[in-house]
Design a protein around this motif. Structure first.
Motif, PDB file in Angstrom:
ATOM      1  N   SER A  76      14.475  -4.265  16.280  1.00 32.26           N
ATOM      2  CA  SER A  76      15.765  -3.657  16.637  1.00 32.26           C
ATOM      3  C   SER A  76      15.614  -2.182  17.003  1.00 32.26           C
ATOM      4  O   SER A  76      16.447  -1.352  16.673  1.00 32.26           O
ATOM      5  N   LYS A  77      14.486  -1.848  17.654  1.00 33.67           N
ATOM      6  CA  LYS A  77      14.227  -0.507  18.182  1.00 33.67           C
ATOM      7  C   LYS A  77      14.155   0.569  17.103  1.00 33.67           C
ATOM      8  O   LYS A  77      14.462   1.729  17.352  1.00 33.67           O
ATOM      9  N   LYS A  78      13.716   0.204  15.898  1.00 30.39           N
ATOM     10  CA  LYS A  78      13.621   1.183  14.814  1.00 30.39           C
ATOM     11  C   LYS A  78      12.564   2.250  15.085  1.00 30.39           C
ATOM     12  O   LYS A  78      12.622   3.348  14.526  1.00 30.39           O
ATOM     13  N   PHE A 101       5.266  -2.866  14.277  1.00 28.82           N
ATOM     14  CA  PHE A 101       5.573  -1.561  14.878  1.00 28.82           C
ATOM     15  C   PHE A 101       5.814  -1.729  16.379  1.00 28.82           C
ATOM     16  O   PHE A 101       6.761  -1.158  16.935  1.00 28.82           O
ATOM     17  N   ALA A 102       4.959  -2.495  17.031  1.00 22.41           N
ATOM     18  CA  ALA A 102       5.132  -2.733  18.464  1.00 22.41           C
ATOM     19  C   ALA A 102       6.443  -3.459  18.738  1.00 22.41           C
ATOM     20  O   ALA A 102       7.153  -3.150  19.707  1.00 22.41           O
ATOM     21  N   ARG A 103       6.776  -4.420  17.903  1.00 25.75           N
ATOM     22  CA  ARG A 103       8.033  -5.163  18.075  1.00 25.75           C
ATOM     23  C   ARG A 103       9.238  -4.251  17.896  1.00 25.75           C
ATOM     24  O   ARG A 103      10.316  -4.515  18.443  1.00 25.75           O
ATOM     25  N   GLU A 104       9.040  -3.170  17.147  1.00 28.09           N
ATOM     26  CA  GLU A 104      10.107  -2.183  16.974  1.00 28.09           C
ATOM     27  C   GLU A 104      10.073  -1.089  18.033  1.00 28.09           C
ATOM     28  O   GLU A 104      10.850  -0.142  17.978  1.00 28.09           O
ATOM     29  N   GLY A 105       9.150  -1.217  19.007  1.00 25.78           N
ATOM     30  CA  GLY A 105       9.156  -0.303  20.148  1.00 25.78           C
ATOM     31  C   GLY A 105       8.103   0.767  20.157  1.00 25.78           C
ATOM     32  O   GLY A 105       8.138   1.675  21.002  1.00 25.78           O
ATOM     33  N   ALA A 298       7.740  -3.534   4.941  1.00 32.32           N
ATOM     34  CA  ALA A 298       7.849  -2.359   4.080  1.00 32.32           C
ATOM     35  C   ALA A 298       7.362  -1.113   4.815  1.00 32.32           C
ATOM     36  O   ALA A 298       7.919  -0.015   4.649  1.00 32.32           O
ATOM     37  N   TYR A 299       6.334  -1.264   5.637  1.00 35.55           N
ATOM     38  CA  TYR A 299       5.821  -0.145   6.423  1.00 35.55           C
ATOM     39  C   TYR A 299       6.811   0.246   7.518  1.00 35.55           C
ATOM     40  O   TYR A 299       6.994   1.434   7.803  1.00 35.55           O
ATOM     41  N   VAL A 300       7.445  -0.751   8.130  1.00 36.78           N
ATOM     42  CA  VAL A 300       8.489  -0.454   9.124  1.00 36.78           C
ATOM     43  C   VAL A 300       9.604   0.344   8.474  1.00 36.78           C
ATOM     44  O   VAL A 300      10.064   1.358   9.012  1.00 36.78           O
ATOM     45  N   PHE A 301      10.025  -0.091   7.311  1.00 35.88           N
ATOM     46  CA  PHE A 301      11.098   0.587   6.579  1.00 35.88           C
ATOM     47  C   PHE A 301      10.752   2.052   6.326  1.00 35.88           C
ATOM     48  O   PHE A 301      11.564   2.958   6.578  1.00 35.88           O
ATOM     49  N   LEU A 302       9.536   2.312   5.847  1.00 35.98           N
ATOM     50  CA  LEU A 302       9.151   3.682   5.512  1.00 35.98           C
ATOM     51  C   LEU A 302       8.836   4.523   6.748  1.00 35.98           C
ATOM     52  O   LEU A 302       8.918   5.756   6.698  1.00 35.98           O
ATOM     53  N   ALA A 303       8.509   3.881   7.857  1.00 31.83           N
ATOM     54  CA  ALA A 303       8.219   4.620   9.098  1.00 31.83           C
ATOM     55  C   ALA A 303       9.483   5.016   9.834  1.00 31.83           C
ATOM     56  O   ALA A 303       9.506   6.029  10.548  1.00 31.83           O
ATOM     57  N   SER A 304      10.536   4.237   9.667  1.00 35.24           N
ATOM     58  CA  SER A 304      11.748   4.414  10.467  1.00 35.24           C
ATOM     59  C   SER A 304      12.678   5.464   9.878  1.00 35.24           C
ATOM     60  O   SER A 304      13.120   5.351   8.731  1.00 35.24           O
ATOM     61  N   SER A 305      13.028   6.459  10.673  1.00 36.81           N
ATOM     62  CA  SER A 305      13.975   7.475  10.208  1.00 36.81           C
ATOM     63  C   SER A 305      15.386   6.919  10.103  1.00 36.81           C
ATOM     64  O   SER A 305      16.234   7.481   9.404  1.00 36.81           O
TER      65      SER A 305
END
Length: 322
Positions: A76-78, A101-105, A298-305
């Protein structure tokens, strides 16, 4: 005060309850307790095929293959148009993080030691998500390699928005006296020096809103008697995370860690003996190890502002119910 008949009646009642529980326990028998399956798909559970690999381990040779592509995870573009660097990103948790990460853009740079075939497969998986992927062969234990790797990545992408320190060395030593200085030194140089080198090289290229995510471990919380050196480094990584987060607050860079429990990756067949590999994860409350795709969100969560802008200096355990 109760009479003798009343106390006898109470004891009889307790024995009646006991007999009922005993009967139920016997009726359950000694059959296998099945692993907990709470994900979007069914995950492999022990016993696994007996297998052992030489270091550093190859994902293509692990059976069953680790599940990393999270087919039911919708981006979802996080991390839209971010640049992420992932050490040890060729396989295991790192590969799954790269894909999500790639799937999030995000575009992704993979830093790996020697596993070229695994790295190419990760690159193809990232590109399948429509993002760019750069492969950088380097030994994070060496400062010069980290400096060159970051320089090459910045030359290609112009900046770094997310650094995932994930590369690790682990091998058991059942008897403490068998833990040699060479073994100890290799673990510390990879797991601690590598994180320090990469963070110090990357920070000058990171702007406010950037994030560093370190891979810790449940062994850094509870310790492991057969992984004294590894547990020591993972506890150090947790402390490094907390300390560095405070140091970088003024720069607007968040620093957090994920502390996994047992995860089905090449790290395990290249550490444990074949018999132990077959039972890996069976002693967790969920009766199985995690798959890499169960850690990556969990990594997506912590990477995304968008998700974690007020979170820094935290250790997020993903340990299967420990």
């Amino acid at each position: 005060m109760q009479t003798k008949s009343q106390t006898s009646a109470e004891a009889a009642k307790q024995r009646h309850i006991q007999r009922g529980i005993d009967a139920k326990d016997k009726s359950k028998g000694n059959g296998k307790t099945h692993a907990m399956q709470a994900g979007a798909r069914t995950y492999p559970e022990p016993p696994f095929p007996k297998q052992h690999q030489p270091k550093p381990g190859h994902e293509w040779a692990v059976e069953p293959a680790p599940l990393y592509d999270a087919p039911y995870y919708l981006g979802s573009k996080k991390l839209q148009d971010k640049v992420a660097v992932i050490t040890g990103g060729d396989s295991g948790i790192g590969r799954s993080v790269a894909v999500l990460f790639a799937r999030e853009g995000s575009d992704v740079a993979i830093v790996y030691l020697a596993e070229g075939k695994d790295a190419e497969e990760t690159k193809a998986a990232v590109e399948k998500e429509g993002r760019r992927c750069m492969l950088v062969k380097a030994n994070v234990a060496k400062r010069v390699d980290c400096h060159s790797a970051v320089a090459d990545i910045v030359k290609e992408f112009g900046r770094i928005d997310v650094l995932v320190n994930n590369a690790a060395f682990q091998i058991h030593s059942t008897d403490f006296s068998d833990l040699t200085e060479e073994h100890f030194d290799t673990t510390l140089k990879t797991n601690l020096y590598g994180y320090f080198h990469m963070a110090q090289e990357a920070v000058p290229h990171m702007k406010p809103g950037s994030a560093i995510i370190n891979t810790g471990s449940v062994t850094g919380i509870d310790g492991s008697k057969e992984l004294v050196d590894y547990s020591m480094t993972k506890g150090g990584i947790h402390a490094f995370t907390r300390a560095l987060s405070g140091n970088l607050i003024d720069k607007g860079i968040r620093v957090n860690a994920v502390a996994p429990g047992p995860v089905w990756t090449p790290l395990n067949p290249s550490d444990k003996e074949a018999d132990d590999v077959s039972k890996f994860g069976a002693d967790t409350p969920m009766k199985r190890p995690a798959q890499p795709e169960e850690l990556a969100p969990a990594y997506v969560f912590l990477a995304s502002s968008q998700c974690s802008s007020y979170i820094t200096g935290e250790i997020l355990p993903v340990v299967g119910g420990y």
